[in-house]
Design a protein around this motif. Structure first.
Motif, PDB file in Angstrom:
ATOM      1  N   GLU A  29      -9.748  21.801  28.529  1.00 24.79           N
ATOM      2  CA  GLU A  29      -9.086  20.530  28.268  1.00 24.79           C
ATOM      3  C   GLU A  29      -7.771  20.759  27.531  1.00 24.79           C
ATOM      4  OE1 GLU A  29      -9.918  16.301  25.914  1.00 24.79           O
ATOM      5  OE2 GLU A  29     -11.559  17.693  26.279  1.00 24.79           O
ATOM      6  N   GLN A  30      -7.786  21.639  26.541  1.00 23.13           N
ATOM      7  CA  GLN A  30      -6.554  21.956  25.807  1.00 23.13           C
ATOM      8  C   GLN A  30      -5.497  22.558  26.724  1.00 23.13           C
ATOM      9  OE1 GLN A  30      -8.537  24.400  22.693  1.00 23.13           O
ATOM     10  NE2 GLN A  30      -7.502  23.061  21.225  1.00 23.13           N
ATOM     11  N   LYS A  31      -5.945  23.417  27.626  1.00 22.31           N
ATOM     12  CA  LYS A  31      -5.028  24.059  28.560  1.00 22.31           C
ATOM     13  C   LYS A  31      -4.404  23.037  29.501  1.00 22.31           C
ATOM     14  CE  LYS A  31      -4.862  28.249  31.418  1.00 22.31           C
ATOM     15  NZ  LYS A  31      -5.639  29.425  31.865  1.00 22.31           N
ATOM     16  N   PHE A  32      -5.217  22.096  29.972  1.00 17.08           N
ATOM     17  CA  PHE A  32      -4.722  21.067  30.875  1.00 17.08           C
ATOM     18  C   PHE A  32      -3.727  20.152  30.170  1.00 17.08           C
ATOM     19  CE2 PHE A  32      -5.228  16.993  33.226  1.00 17.08           C
ATOM     20  CZ  PHE A  32      -4.774  17.432  34.460  1.00 17.08           C
ATOM     21  N   VAL A  33      -4.008  19.805  28.932  1.00 19.26           N
ATOM     22  CA  VAL A  33      -3.090  18.969  28.153  1.00 19.26           C
ATOM     23  C   VAL A  33      -1.765  19.694  27.945  1.00 19.26           C
ATOM     24  CG1 VAL A  33      -2.683  17.958  25.872  1.00 19.26           C
ATOM     25  CG2 VAL A  33      -4.876  17.606  27.019  1.00 19.26           C
ATOM     26  N   ALA A  34      -1.824  20.996  27.692  1.00 19.68           N
ATOM     27  CA  ALA A  34      -0.594  21.779  27.539  1.00 19.68           C
ATOM     28  C   ALA A  34       0.214  21.767  28.831  1.00 19.68           C
ATOM     29  CB  ALA A  34      -0.940  23.214  27.140  1.00 19.68           C
ATOM     30  N   TRP A  35      -0.475  21.856  29.968  1.00 24.21           N
ATOM     31  CA  TRP A  35       0.205  21.782  31.266  1.00 24.21           C
ATOM     32  C   TRP A  35       0.870  20.430  31.455  1.00 24.21           C
ATOM     33  CZ3 TRP A  35      -1.345  18.788  35.694  1.00 24.21           C
ATOM     34  CH2 TRP A  35      -0.593  19.060  36.851  1.00 24.21           C
ATOM     35  N   LEU A  36       0.169  19.362  31.146  1.00 28.13           N
ATOM     36  CA  LEU A  36       0.755  18.022  31.255  1.00 28.13           C
ATOM     37  C   LEU A  36       1.987  17.897  30.371  1.00 28.13           C
ATOM     38  CD1 LEU A  36      -2.484  15.814  31.210  1.00 28.13           C
ATOM     39  CD2 LEU A  36      -0.930  16.124  33.148  1.00 28.13           C
ATOM     40  N   ASP A  37       1.908  18.501  29.200  1.00 27.13           N
ATOM     41  CA  ASP A  37       3.039  18.450  28.272  1.00 27.13           C
ATOM     42  C   ASP A  37       4.264  19.153  28.848  1.00 27.13           C
ATOM     43  OD1 ASP A  37       3.404  17.078  25.944  1.00 27.13           O
ATOM     44  OD2 ASP A  37       2.818  18.717  24.623  1.00 27.13           O
ATOM     45  N   GLU A  38       4.042  20.203  29.611  1.00 28.66           N
ATOM     46  CA  GLU A  38       5.153  20.955  30.194  1.00 28.66           C
ATOM     47  C   GLU A  38       5.746  20.233  31.406  1.00 28.66           C
ATOM     48  OE1 GLU A  38       4.468  25.050  30.982  1.00 28.66           O
ATOM     49  OE2 GLU A  38       3.607  25.450  29.000  1.00 28.66           O
ATOM     50  N   ILE A  39       4.901  19.714  32.265  1.00 26.88           N
ATOM     51  CA  ILE A  39       5.418  19.147  33.518  1.00 26.88           C
ATOM     52  C   ILE A  39       6.054  17.776  33.324  1.00 26.88           C
ATOM     53  CG2 ILE A  39       3.707  20.428  34.862  1.00 26.88           C
ATOM     54  CD1 ILE A  39       2.309  17.683  35.351  1.00 26.88           C
ATOM     55  N   LYS A  40       5.766  17.108  32.216  1.00 23.46           N
ATOM     56  CA  LYS A  40       6.337  15.771  32.010  1.00 23.46           C
ATOM     57  C   LYS A  40       7.865  15.816  31.919  1.00 23.46           C
ATOM     58  CE  LYS A  40       6.067  15.697  26.941  1.00 23.46           C
ATOM     59  NZ  LYS A  40       5.415  15.092  25.747  1.00 23.46           N
ATOM     60  N   ILE A  41       8.403  17.004  31.688  1.00 21.16           N
ATOM     61  CA  ILE A  41       9.852  17.154  31.556  1.00 21.16           C
ATOM     62  C   ILE A  41      10.557  16.890  32.883  1.00 21.16           C
ATOM     63  CG2 ILE A  41      11.700  18.795  30.998  1.00 21.16           C
ATOM     64  CD1 ILE A  41       9.686  20.181  29.127  1.00 21.16           C
ATOM     65  N   ASP A  42       9.966  17.352  34.001  1.00 21.89           N
ATOM     66  CA  ASP A  42      10.634  17.189  35.297  1.00 21.89           C
ATOM     67  C   ASP A  42       9.748  16.519  36.348  1.00 21.89           C
ATOM     68  OD1 ASP A  42       8.855  19.190  35.873  1.00 21.89           O
ATOM     69  OD2 ASP A  42      10.315  20.599  36.678  1.00 21.89           O
ATOM     70  N   ALA A  43       8.688  15.829  35.910  1.00 17.78           N
ATOM     71  CA  ALA A  43       7.786  15.173  36.855  1.00 17.78           C
ATOM     72  C   ALA A  43       8.337  13.824  37.288  1.00 17.78           C
ATOM     73  CB  ALA A  43       6.407  15.000  36.241  1.00 17.78           C
ATOM     74  N   ASP A  44       8.405  13.620  38.593  1.00 18.27           N
ATOM     75  CA  ASP A  44       8.742  12.307  39.138  1.00 18.27           C
ATOM     76  C   ASP A  44       7.475  11.490  39.353  1.00 18.27           C
ATOM     77  OD1 ASP A  44      11.148  11.075  39.441  1.00 18.27           O
ATOM     78  OD2 ASP A  44      11.378  11.507  41.568  1.00 18.27           O
TER      79      ASP A  44
END
Length: 251
Positions: A29-44
């Motif tokens: 879960e922590q890993k997935f949240v970290a991924w979401l945190d990264e992709i929100k920068i360029d996610a459409d």
């Protein structure tokens, strides 16, 4: 939908949070949240293709305990204006309107067509599609029937959740070694399903989860079947940049 310049669309599925135990799934879960945190920068846009939870049931005034970090991150991303689309899987098929009302995230119970940057997509979880697996298809009809949900709701949440979690972790898709083997184009049900759909309408991309095995397979002229894998053993996700679709591993 036209993609914003330098933006991307992300796809992920089969996190199965809560399995085999809450403590064991917490690092994922922590890993997935970290991924979401990264992709929100360029996610459409972000597509979650089902089985985010290993079990989910919405009582009228109660939802499962836990998953605060994931739900909070999804709320933050959605509140920032980034669209999120959720498709129920076979483990969270009893989802109703909590995501819509609380997170403003639409929930789909079957495949949906999308068009991004002049590319056509058919997107879904993937369970019960294609030939075979008739036992599951019959069972799913029983599970999703309103009477079944009404009956289950009469169980006290502590009993209902404990029973469902026990049965859910027995599902072979969580631990079955045979499920991580590629069966070939003639035996992969979702590949056969995609090819059948192409007989009546063209899609550039068929994007599904459920299979837990990341793959991209050419199923026709300018048409690909993609399975996004899982966040149990592969930690893979899909990225569409407006032209090509790629599978990547989050490390």
């Amino acid at each position: 939908m036209e993609l914003t310049k330098n933006k991307k669309i992300y796809f992920a599925s089969d996190q199965h949070f809560g399995a085999p135990t809450a403590a064991a799934s917490f690092p994922r879960e922590q890993k997935f949240v970290a991924w979401l945190d990264e992709i929100k920068i360029d996610a459409d846009a972000i597509f979650l293709l089902g089985d985010l939870f290993d079990f989910w049931f919405e009582y009228k005034t109660v939802v499962p305990k836990g998953f605060v970090r994931v739900l909070g991150k999804l709320a933050e991303i959605r509140d920032s204006g980034i669209p999120i689309y959720f498709f129920v899987g076979n483990h969270d098929l009893w989802m109703n309107d909590y995501f819509q009302k609380e997170l403003n995230i639409p929930v789909y119970h079957d495949n949906q067509e999308f068009k991004f940057h002049n590319k056509t997509f058919l997107i879904g979880h993937g369970d019960g599609k294609g030939p075979g697996d008739n036992g599951y298809k019959r069972m799913k009809k029983v599970f999703v029937h309103p009477f079944s949900k009404w009956l289950y709701r009469w169980l006290h949440p502590d009993i209902g959740m404990k029973l469902a979690q026990y049965l859910s972790v027995k599902n072979k898709l969580i631990s079955g070694a045979e499920d991580v083997k590629y069966l070939g184009e003639d035996n992969e049900w979702l590949i056969l399903y995609s090819k059948k759909k192409l007989e009546t309408k063209h899609y550039n991309f068929f994007v599904f989860g459920h299979r837990h095995l990341p793959m991209i397979v050419n199923v026709g002229e300018n048409s690909e079947y993609i399975n996004t894998g899982d966040w149990i053993g592969y930690f893979t996700y899909g990225v569409f940049d407006g032209d090509k679709f790629e599978l990547k591993e989050y490390k």
